[in-house]
Enzyme design. Structure first.
Site, PDB file in Angstrom:
ATOM      1  N   HIS A 146       9.999  24.297   0.939  1.00  0.00           N
ATOM      2  CA  HIS A 146      10.386  23.085   1.661  1.00  0.00           C
ATOM      3  C   HIS A 146       9.164  22.278   2.055  1.00  0.00           C
ATOM      4  O   HIS A 146       8.141  22.837   2.446  1.00  0.00           O
ATOM      5  CB  HIS A 146      11.174  23.461   2.927  1.00  0.00           C
ATOM      6  CG  HIS A 146      12.419  24.231   2.639  1.00  0.00           C
ATOM      7  ND1 HIS A 146      13.634  23.611   2.426  1.00  0.00           N
ATOM      8  CD2 HIS A 146      12.642  25.554   2.501  1.00  0.00           C
ATOM      9  CE1 HIS A 146      14.559  24.532   2.188  1.00  0.00           C
ATOM     10  NE2 HIS A 146      13.981  25.726   2.222  1.00  0.00           N
ATOM     11  N   ASP A 198      16.214  17.014   4.178  1.00  0.00           N
ATOM     12  CA  ASP A 198      15.925  18.428   4.490  1.00  0.00           C
ATOM     13  C   ASP A 198      14.916  18.579   5.637  1.00  0.00           C
ATOM     14  O   ASP A 198      13.778  18.129   5.525  1.00  0.00           O
ATOM     15  CB  ASP A 198      15.372  19.063   3.196  1.00  0.00           C
ATOM     16  CG  ASP A 198      14.851  20.481   3.350  1.00  0.00           C
ATOM     17  OD1 ASP A 198      15.039  21.102   4.403  1.00  0.00           O
ATOM     18  OD2 ASP A 198      14.259  20.975   2.358  1.00  0.00           O
TER      19      ASP A 198
END
Lengths: 559, 559
Positions: free
Chosen positions: A371, A196
């Site tokens: 994130h 990611d």
């Protein structure tokens, strides 16, 4: 390609690289294809009139017999929002954790696909056999519970896909990221890591979601009136913390906004939210309670025009008004492109007399990202220790920044692949290289239409949006060498304010007449030529007069 | 209003409050009107096809004999960009400092207004008599040199307008903000302060522009190849620091981009830039020099589609290519709404192999704001010590935050006025109150058209941009009770990709025919009714089939 080289391992994205959204990654070994995620993307600013964007899955349809299943890492729209469209064309089993499948099922029900779709609940200890590929999972932290990463063991080696993740050492639900399992996977040896890249531009660490809980409780305590909290409906951790802060400050909660009601209901049913009996009230009951006993939990943190908070801010919500002295918390940061919408909503809330907590001054007090930042991305690279690295889930610049982090932790530059959608990475005999391209792209969804709006239509919408359109209608006679029988009539939309521009349009009319008369005098009477000439002459005139280039549609009829 | 109360002092904005842009403030005492600034604004996202927005100056035109002059605080577009349009309708003297007038003159020349416009150069020591109002000035720090604040002495008291400002204690050009004069104005007593709210949401202090110089020099040193710096053309301080860093690293500078060339030329001519002889090279010469001897200074820091940097990033610039290994510095932060454009440009630069320095990680290294943060705004309030406070120059939420700062430094809440454009504040006998409204609003400029695009046109552009248009052409006969002679022909633009939707359009055709036949059978033959019925029937059908609502334009002809 796979037929000629049956023993190659292919890794590629059909969506999710070079963009934020419509995540779909494909791992193929010989005749086995495993798909990870099936997301949607919200339209770019130049995709006028488009509702959502999903991946082009032509490759999967051409290889439909090979597709063994779709693994879903978590229940966010950019990972599950394309699933209904995909399953309509490709009926394969879907694997996901309990909450993820709960959210998916509500979508499949709407699409009428629930009955015919095979759904398999997995947990972090599941092992799934997909032909020659074996999938196992590891728990991660993210802004929705039940997120997992995937390890795919193939005859060529192990591919690890992180899903969306951060490392939250004090998670709200005490579901810790499974560092031990990640370490074990890394120890066994990983051929390639797909990780990611969302926050690859951000130095340091992303704070724990727990920080937000403290921030919220503090604000709830200080507020003498109602507190309105807008956040992402899917952020179940955040919702739990709103509940906890409400408990601590002796407040009831009204849940407002379709997707918020939906997620709270699913998450509570499945045991992902801990809500005391009687704590949730109907929006209609808000006004019956003392103001300091109320929390309103709602959608609209992005200033979306039809959302609950936006309606409240505009005083057009049917059930909830904002009163002077209310506190409104926007517990989110604007997604790029939404800043102006959020700003507009904040302005309107201030005008209603609310105390608004928003923006950089309020973060990380009321929002943290889901994130991981650069140091967490390095931790993932260190713990998985892959031979090859493919940054995913991000705009190109984020992938590049993530690639630089990969180099920084010691991965050889030649072992890092920054790819575009459709661009394959092939592995054979332990060696990875960029391979050929498979079809990939955007499928635009506008209303019920899937893929019937393409570049030509979008170009026309763009033109129409800039300077509008003029329709020129004129009837010519066939008989007497072609004279004008009626018209020209000019109808314009989106060009000028007609009442103030009569002179201009009269003049335009004359230009069309004289152009046609001259052509007929010269015996030019092919339709195409008449139309082109009218378009050119009128376009030139209008540009000179207005510096605008409206679309011109000449309609020439003969009697 | 002013006639009935000749002894009132009115203060209001015709632009600049509740928005960022088109600044124009008005101070009126009896028959004397003084205007401060005449800016433009870039269009909002819903102003499709609009180029720029300027203030509605109806009030000034109705009181044209009273307008004594326009004072310009500094040379930014949001303060001078509307001037040509205003002067075309209202020929009054313009006052500004040397650089400010230099930039204005280049605009007036383009508009053909240079000869007829009276321009008066002021400096910080000037005193200007404007009827009963006397203007004096004080130096401020901002992201363009020669910025001033204005003190307007009126029979009712002194109004201070800060212009745009920060407090930079180490300014690049050693032009310090004149704290002594501000203190002196404050000591004499100020009735009302109008102060810049741009950064009222930002805690702390804005760093000095000097920080950027150090950041730039550091990057220049480390770069083995060419360095490209994109920044605002008007930021002369920044440009000087690029020059200084180039001197320190032995590099030549090519200036690229129309507005950058223009500003560098004006600023150098007027002595605001110190450029060593021979240092500036033509863009064509870039390739003749060693890569580590070159700096390219250009426009495009906002990702504007036609700007120099965007063209370089897309490899469509005629003179300059980006080469792998070049360093590109985006020395600016995106203005809200431009984030995606900037992101796209950064992506493209990375794809070309450039090393791109941009975004939060790079600030304050390569960019600082030109506007003061909360502590500086408090300093201004403390040094001017006004009786009344009117926050200006900001979106509504910024004005509100600034109002809170005013309260925090001890100004009574009832003495703070958060106003909308056109909303007056009246002062009489030392007492201020909100007065009535004067006409104010947006004048939209689209090409050569000034104000000929209004809400109806914009609404049509919005509709056209979402779902396109269908033109339905049909000819009916007058004679035999009305039958269809030709058509219906349906022409669509921006609706669906026609080749893939033939079935839909055929069906639509039949709907129109049957609707018309039924109406004629029922002897309905008023045009308006025929058109409405066709529109409704077709619209309903298309919505059912596609969930889209294209504009429908029926053209019914009779023969």
């Amino acid at each position: 390609m796979s037929k000629k080289n049956p023993d190659k391992l292919l890794v590629f994205a059909l969506g999710g690289v070079g963009e934020i959204g419509k995540n779909m990654y494909v791992i193929q070994y010989a005749n086995d294809i495993v798909v990870v995620d099936a997301g949607l993307k919200f339209p770019e600013e130049d995709m006028l009139g488009i509702d959502i964007v999903i991946p082009d899955i032509s490759y999967l349809l051409e290889n439909r017999d090979k597709v063994k299943g779709i693994l879903i890492t978590h229940g966010h729209e950019d990972h599950i929002g394309g699933l209904s469209y995909v399953l309509k064309q490709l009926n394969v089993p879907v694997y996901g954790t309990k909450l993820t499948l709960g959210l998916i099922e509500s979508k499949l029900k709407e699409a009428g696909l629930l009955g015919e779709t095979k759904r398999i609940v997995i947990d972090a200890d599941s092992v799934v056999e997909l032909g020659t590929i074996q999938a196992s999972f590891f728990k991660t932290n993210h802004s929705i519970p039940d997120s997992v990463g995937v390890a795919l063991d193939t005859p060529e080696g192990t591919i690890v896909h992180t899903g969306d993740f951060k490392f939250d050492y004090t998670p709200v639900n005490e579901q810790y990221a499974d560092l031990q399992r990640m370490a074990e996977i890394g120890r066994r040896g990983v051929l390639a890591l797909l990780s990611d890249s969302t926050n690859a531009e951000r130095p340091g660490y992303t704070p724990s979601e727990k920080n937000v809980g403290e921030g919220l409780e503090d604000i709830f305590h200080k507020s003498a009136q109602r507190v309105v909290v807008a956040t992402f409906a899917s952020n179940v951790h955040r919702i739990q913390q709103v509940i906890n802060a409400a408990i601590a400050t002796n407040r009831y909660i009204a849940v407002v906004g379709r997707s918020m009601v939906n997620v709270v209901s699913i998450a509570a049913d499945l045991g992902y939210l801990d809500i005391p009996e009687g704590m949730i009230i109907e929006p209609e009951e808000v006004n019956k309670l003392a103001a300091d006993r109320v929390v309103i939990l709602c959608t609209g943190s992005q200033g979306e025009p039809m959302s609950a908070l936006t309606r409240m801010a505009r005083s057009t919500h049917r059930k909830v008004d904002i009163l002077p002295g209310d506190t409104v918390i926007i517990a989110a940061t604007p997604i790029p492109g939404n800043e102006r919408y959020v700003g507009r909503t904040v302005d309107e809330l201030f005008r209603l007399g609310a105390n608004v907590i928003y923006g950089p001054g309020s973060v990380p007090g009321v929002h943290v990202s889901g994130h991981g930042s650069q140091e967490e991305l390095k931790l993932m690279l260190n713990i998985i220790k892959p031979k090859y690295f493919i940054p995913i889930h991000g705009e190109y610049r984020m992938l590049r920044q993530h690639a630089q982090l990969g180099e920084a932790v010691g991965i050889d530059r030649s072992h890092i692949f920054v790819i575009d959608n459709g661009e394959t990475v092939e592995f054979q005999g332990g060696i990875g290289r960029k391979g050929s391209k498979v079809q990939a792209g955007n499928v635009l969804i506008d209303g019920l239409g899937v893929g019937d709006v393409g570049n030509i239509v979008l170009r026309d919408r763009k033109l129409l949006s800039q300077d509008g359109i003029l329709v020129v209608v004129v009837t010519l006679s066939k008989q007497d060498g072609g004279s004008i029988v009626s018209g020209p009539d000019i109808i314009s939309r989106g060009f000028v304010y007609v009442r103030e521009s009569e002179g201009l349009l009269d003049e335009a009319n004359k230009i069309v007449s004289s152009t046609l008369n001259k052509l007929m005098h010269d015996k030019v009477n092919e339709w195409a030529s008449l139309k082109t000439n009218v378009k050119d002459a009128l376009g030139r005139f209008l540009y000179e007069q207005t510096r605008r280039r409206p679309m011109i549609l000449p309609i020439i009829m003969e009697v």
